[in-house]
Every structure is written in C-alpha cells, then in structure tokens.
Design a protein around this motif. Sequence first.
Motif, PDB file in Angstrom:
ATOM      1  N   MET A  95      38.512 -64.861 -97.134  1.00  0.00           N
ATOM      2  CA  MET A  95      37.593 -65.251 -98.206  1.00  0.00           C
ATOM      3  C   MET A  95      38.300 -66.155 -99.209  1.00  0.00           C
ATOM      4  O   MET A  95      39.483 -65.944 -99.522  1.00  0.00           O
ATOM      5  CB  MET A  95      37.058 -64.003 -98.929  1.00  0.00           C
ATOM      6  N   ASN A  96      37.573 -67.142 -99.685  1.00  0.00           N
ATOM      7  CA  ASN A  96      38.018 -68.010-100.769  1.00  0.00           C
ATOM      8  C   ASN A  96      36.811 -68.195-101.681  1.00  0.00           C
ATOM      9  O   ASN A  96      36.020 -69.116-101.513  1.00  0.00           O
ATOM     10  CB  ASN A  96      38.519 -69.343-100.216  1.00  0.00           C
ATOM     11  N   GLU A  97      36.664 -67.269-102.630  1.00  0.00           N
ATOM     12  CA  GLU A  97      35.438 -67.174-103.416  1.00  0.00           C
ATOM     13  C   GLU A  97      35.713 -67.348-104.908  1.00  0.00           C
ATOM     14  O   GLU A  97      36.810 -67.077-105.390  1.00  0.00           O
ATOM     15  CB  GLU A  97      34.769 -65.821-103.181  1.00  0.00           C
ATOM     16  N   THR A  98      34.706 -67.782-105.624  1.00  0.00           N
ATOM     17  CA  THR A  98      34.748 -67.831-107.081  1.00  0.00           C
ATOM     18  C   THR A  98      33.906 -66.675-107.607  1.00  0.00           C
ATOM     19  O   THR A  98      32.735 -66.534-107.240  1.00  0.00           O
ATOM     20  CB  THR A  98      34.196 -69.167-107.605  1.00  0.00           C
ATOM     21  N   ILE A  99      34.512 -65.837-108.443  1.00  0.00           N
ATOM     22  CA  ILE A  99      33.849 -64.607-108.877  1.00  0.00           C
ATOM     23  C   ILE A  99      33.772 -64.526-110.395  1.00  0.00           C
ATOM     24  O   ILE A  99      34.542 -65.170-111.119  1.00  0.00           O
ATOM     25  CB  ILE A  99      34.578 -63.354-108.346  1.00  0.00           C
ATOM     26  N   THR A 100      32.825 -63.716-110.860  1.00  0.00           N
ATOM     27  CA  THR A 100      32.750 -63.287-112.248  1.00  0.00           C
ATOM     28  C   THR A 100      33.097 -61.815-112.282  1.00  0.00           C
ATOM     29  O   THR A 100      32.416 -60.992-111.674  1.00  0.00           O
ATOM     30  CB  THR A 100      31.342 -63.511-112.825  1.00  0.00           C
ATOM     31  N   GLY A 101      34.176 -61.472-112.952  1.00  0.00           N
ATOM     32  CA  GLY A 101      34.661 -60.093-112.945  1.00  0.00           C
ATOM     33  C   GLY A 101      33.839 -59.171-113.826  1.00  0.00           C
ATOM     34  O   GLY A 101      33.147 -59.614-114.758  1.00  0.00           O
ATOM     35  N   ASN A 102      33.955 -57.863-113.541  1.00  0.00           N
ATOM     36  CA  ASN A 102      33.271 -56.834-114.337  1.00  0.00           C
ATOM     37  C   ASN A 102      34.191 -56.187-115.364  1.00  0.00           C
ATOM     38  O   ASN A 102      33.785 -55.259-116.055  1.00  0.00           O
ATOM     39  CB  ASN A 102      32.698 -55.761-113.412  1.00  0.00           C
ATOM     40  N   GLY A 103      35.417 -56.667-115.449  1.00  0.00           N
ATOM     41  CA  GLY A 103      36.334 -56.127-116.437  1.00  0.00           C
ATOM     42  C   GLY A 103      37.273 -55.090-115.876  1.00  0.00           C
ATOM     43  O   GLY A 103      37.136 -54.602-114.758  1.00  0.00           O
ATOM     44  N   MET A 104      38.214 -54.701-116.714  1.00  0.00           N
ATOM     45  CA  MET A 104      39.320 -53.838-116.318  1.00  0.00           C
ATOM     46  C   MET A 104      38.874 -52.401-116.041  1.00  0.00           C
ATOM     47  O   MET A 104      38.057 -51.837-116.766  1.00  0.00           O
ATOM     48  CB  MET A 104      40.394 -53.866-117.413  1.00  0.00           C
ATOM     49  N   ASN A 105      39.410 -51.832-114.964  1.00  0.00           N
ATOM     50  CA  ASN A 105      39.250 -50.426-114.576  1.00  0.00           C
ATOM     51  C   ASN A 105      37.841 -50.069-114.094  1.00  0.00           C
ATOM     52  O   ASN A 105      37.464 -48.897-114.073  1.00  0.00           O
ATOM     53  CB  ASN A 105      39.675 -49.493-115.704  1.00  0.00           C
ATOM     54  N   VAL A 106      37.073 -51.075-113.701  1.00  0.00           N
ATOM     55  CA  VAL A 106      35.823 -50.874-112.971  1.00  0.00           C
ATOM     56  C   VAL A 106      35.852 -51.805-111.763  1.00  0.00           C
ATOM     57  O   VAL A 106      36.619 -52.763-111.731  1.00  0.00           O
ATOM     58  CB  VAL A 106      34.574 -51.151-113.838  1.00  0.00           C
ATOM     59  N   SER A 107      35.039 -51.529-110.789  1.00  0.00           N
ATOM     60  CA  SER A 107      35.093 -52.309-109.558  1.00  0.00           C
ATOM     61  C   SER A 107      34.348 -53.641-109.687  1.00  0.00           C
ATOM     62  O   SER A 107      33.289 -53.712-110.298  1.00  0.00           O
ATOM     63  CB  SER A 107      34.515 -51.508-108.390  1.00  0.00           C
ATOM     64  N   THR A 108      34.940 -54.665-109.098  1.00  0.00           N
ATOM     65  CA  THR A 108      34.302 -55.969-108.917  1.00  0.00           C
ATOM     66  C   THR A 108      34.253 -56.231-107.419  1.00  0.00           C
ATOM     67  O   THR A 108      35.294 -56.257-106.757  1.00  0.00           O
ATOM     68  CB  THR A 108      35.088 -57.083-109.618  1.00  0.00           C
ATOM     69  N   SER A 109      33.070 -56.413-106.877  1.00  0.00           N
ATOM     70  CA  SER A 109      32.911 -56.558-105.431  1.00  0.00           C
ATOM     71  C   SER A 109      33.049 -58.014-105.010  1.00  0.00           C
ATOM     72  O   SER A 109      32.621 -58.923-105.722  1.00  0.00           O
ATOM     73  CB  SER A 109      31.553 -56.025-104.981  1.00  0.00           C
ATOM     74  N   ILE A 110      33.630 -58.219-103.819  1.00  0.00           N
ATOM     75  CA  ILE A 110      33.784 -59.542-103.228  1.00  0.00           C
ATOM     76  C   ILE A 110      33.261 -59.489-101.802  1.00  0.00           C
ATOM     77  O   ILE A 110      33.709 -58.661-100.998  1.00  0.00           O
ATOM     78  CB  ILE A 110      35.251 -60.001-103.201  1.00  0.00           C
ATOM     79  N   PHE A 111      32.312 -60.367-101.495  1.00  0.00           N
ATOM     80  CA  PHE A 111      31.799 -60.493-100.136  1.00  0.00           C
ATOM     81  C   PHE A 111      31.832 -61.969 -99.752  1.00  0.00           C
ATOM     82  O   PHE A 111      31.546 -62.835-100.581  1.00  0.00           O
ATOM     83  CB  PHE A 111      30.367 -59.966-100.032  1.00  0.00           C
ATOM     84  N   PRO A 112      32.154 -62.282 -98.501  1.00  0.00           N
ATOM     85  CA  PRO A 112      32.220 -63.685 -98.082  1.00  0.00           C
ATOM     86  C   PRO A 112      30.848 -64.328 -98.020  1.00  0.00           C
ATOM     87  O   PRO A 112      29.898 -63.723 -97.513  1.00  0.00           O
ATOM     88  CB  PRO A 112      32.863 -63.616 -96.686  1.00  0.00           C
ATOM     89  N   GLU A 113      30.738 -65.553 -98.549  1.00  0.00           N
ATOM     90  CA  GLU A 113      29.454 -66.253 -98.540  1.00  0.00           C
ATOM     91  C   GLU A 113      28.963 -66.529 -97.126  1.00  0.00           C
ATOM     92  O   GLU A 113      27.768 -66.534 -96.854  1.00  0.00           O
ATOM     93  CB  GLU A 113      29.562 -67.567 -99.312  1.00  0.00           C
ATOM     94  N   ASP A 114      29.902 -66.770 -96.188  1.00  0.00           N
ATOM     95  CA  ASP A 114      29.497 -67.078 -94.820  1.00  0.00           C
ATOM     96  C   ASP A 114      29.279 -65.824 -93.974  1.00  0.00           C
ATOM     97  O   ASP A 114      29.050 -65.911 -92.764  1.00  0.00           O
ATOM     98  CB  ASP A 114      30.534 -67.979 -94.137  1.00  0.00           C
ATOM     99  N   LEU A 115      29.373 -64.637 -94.615  1.00  0.00           N
ATOM    100  CA  LEU A 115      29.144 -63.349 -93.956  1.00  0.00           C
ATOM    101  C   LEU A 115      30.171 -63.044 -92.870  1.00  0.00           C
ATOM    102  O   LEU A 115      29.956 -62.174 -92.031  1.00  0.00           O
ATOM    103  CB  LEU A 115      27.730 -63.270 -93.362  1.00  0.00           C
ATOM    104  N   ALA A 116      31.300 -63.754 -92.863  1.00  0.00           N
ATOM    105  CA  ALA A 116      32.350 -63.464 -91.887  1.00  0.00           C
ATOM    106  C   ALA A 116      32.868 -62.054 -92.101  1.00  0.00           C
ATOM    107  O   ALA A 116      33.109 -61.619 -93.227  1.00  0.00           O
ATOM    108  CB  ALA A 116      33.494 -64.470 -92.025  1.00  0.00           C
ATOM    109  N   HIS A 117      33.031 -61.312 -91.012  1.00  0.00           N
ATOM    110  CA  HIS A 117      33.514 -59.944 -91.103  1.00  0.00           C
ATOM    111  C   HIS A 117      34.816 -59.801 -90.319  1.00  0.00           C
ATOM    112  O   HIS A 117      35.212 -60.695 -89.574  1.00  0.00           O
ATOM    113  CB  HIS A 117      32.461 -58.971 -90.573  1.00  0.00           C
ATOM    114  N   VAL A 118      35.465 -58.677 -90.510  1.00  0.00           N
ATOM    115  CA  VAL A 118      36.694 -58.373 -89.791  1.00  0.00           C
ATOM    116  C   VAL A 118      36.456 -57.105 -88.981  1.00  0.00           C
ATOM    117  O   VAL A 118      36.220 -56.031 -89.544  1.00  0.00           O
ATOM    118  CB  VAL A 118      37.880 -58.172 -90.754  1.00  0.00           C
ATOM    119  N   ALA A 119      36.487 -57.229 -87.656  1.00  0.00           N
ATOM    120  CA  ALA A 119      36.306 -56.077 -86.764  1.00  0.00           C
ATOM    121  C   ALA A 119      37.651 -55.417 -86.516  1.00  0.00           C
ATOM    122  O   ALA A 119      38.645 -56.084 -86.231  1.00  0.00           O
ATOM    123  CB  ALA A 119      35.680 -56.520 -85.446  1.00  0.00           C
ATOM    124  N   VAL A 120      37.693 -54.091 -86.658  1.00  0.00           N
ATOM    125  CA  VAL A 120      38.923 -53.334 -86.462  1.00  0.00           C
ATOM    126  C   VAL A 120      38.640 -52.221 -85.464  1.00  0.00           C
ATOM    127  O   VAL A 120      37.763 -51.374 -85.687  1.00  0.00           O
ATOM    128  CB  VAL A 120      39.437 -52.731 -87.789  1.00  0.00           C
TER     129      VAL A 120
END
Length: 291
Positions: free
Chosen positions: A93-118
């Motif tokens: 992922m190479n994304e531009t995000i707006t954070g939610n601030g310190m000590n809370v979660s900020t989610s990142i998802f790829p715009e192209d919906l690329a996933h990683v299979a494990v």
Amino acid sequence: PLFVAATAATPNEDEKNTTMVTNLKRLATTFESDRSSAGAMFDMKAKSSIIIRGLDINTVKTSTDDAARVEVWTKLGSFRGFENSPEAWTLWMNETITGNGMNVSTSIFPEDLAHVAVAAREKRAFYVSFPDGPYLRYSLSDHDDGRLYYINRDLFFYARGAMKRSGFEGTAIYPRLFNGALHYETIPESHIVKPTPQPTTDVPTGAQIKSITTTFESSVTYAGNMFDILARDDIEISSIAFNTYKTDEIPIKLYTKEGTHRGFDKDISQWTLVASLSVKGMGMGNPTYLP
C-alpha cells in the motif's frame, strides 16, 4: 510448506458471482503508546488460511493535520535479517491518510483492493513506514508484561518487532511493540489458498488445499536434498518450498521418481526432471517457493 490440492471443480455461474471469502475479523495489539517513530516492522503467522485486507495503526496525525503518506511493505518469512534490504520486500500500500490521533486506531485499506493471501502455518512480515516524519506511535515492550505475541484461533501476531528511523536505510531498534491491528478474512477449507509472493486482487478459488511442513531451523548448508512422501489418498502437489540462505536469483532443478530415493541417490536414470528454473531466494529460515 508443501501444498497438496485435489483437482478443482469448475464453478457454476452462481459461484462465479459469489465471493470466496467469509468472516471479516480483526486481531489487535495494544494502543497504549510511549514514543513515536517513522516506521515499524513486525511478523505474523497464520494458523489457518487467511486473506489480509488491511490494517490499523497508531499515529499522532489527526483530522486537523495535513494528510500524511504511509507505505506498507510485505514479504514472505520474517523481517529479521531484511531490515535494510528493500529488494526482499514488495510494496502493498502507498496511501494518503487522515489520522484519528494518538492511542486510537487509524485504519488503512488499499484503494486497489489488493490483498495478501497467507496459507496455514505461513509466516509473513510487514513494514509500516511514514516517509515524511516520525508519525507512528509504538510501545516499549516491557510495558506490555513482556508479551511476545497476540493470538486467536486464526493467527499469531508477533507485535514485538522493530522500529525504523527512516526508510530501509534507517537504523532498526529492538525490541519495540507495534501498535495496530490486522483486518483479515478466513478461507473455507473447500477453496484453494496459495500464499501470494506479492499482493493481488485475484479472489482465491478452487478445491481444498492443505499443507505440511518440516522445520526451517537449519544448521547445515548443502547442495541438494532427497526425501520421500507417502500419500494416503489421490493428491496433486501444486507447490513446494525449501530453505536457502540465498536472497538473490538462484538456479534450481527438481526431480521425482516413484518409490523411495534410497538406493537411487547416484542413479539419475531413475529420476524424472519436473522443473528447471531460477527463483529468488527468501533467505535462511524462510520458505522459498517453487511455483
């Protein structure tokens, strides 16, 4: 791991229009941070086959700040030994995000919906990096009761990793606890899941897949290895992995024969060459796959 799959049936029209993954889940570490850094590396290991769709981070960035660019890199195997080796990593992922601030979660998802299979029992590393500043929050490991990993029925999250000062050239600082979470989906056993060397948008389809693995804790280096397997049912071997210290392209040949290898270790006429190719080694202790 050695992946073993039954022959896949052709999906009907309904199946073609239906997603093959279910049960969106999340496994998180702590968000009680102590300090900031530009990046973090950590490992995870799947207990069952999963698809990783995105992740959460802990960042100082808030909605009142300028948007920040964040990169997420990934590789098969552990990050250890590859902290300063960009050629071993793939940008997920190479994304531009707006954070939610310190000590809370900020989610990142790829715009192209690329996933990683494990695949089950597969280990994979991730590197979260802010190229423009120390915006990522983390914890000192000893503030979390010495916890080595977070676990649920699907995966191990080895949050005790390393902080990075800047890019792949920066110093790695150990041990530090990554603050974040993995968003993932579990895969029904009736569908094929093969680990993706690179993130992909392809949806896994097919038949049941299983894996069996020996140890990757090696002690000696050699030019080749012979071993036997015994199948209880009809199977098709679709992939095989081995352990090598090499991290660049290496030529390799794969031979097979019916029955045991014992007594035929010097008789090439009894063997059939099934693959002759070059692959990129993933380094010692990590699986390198033959496609």
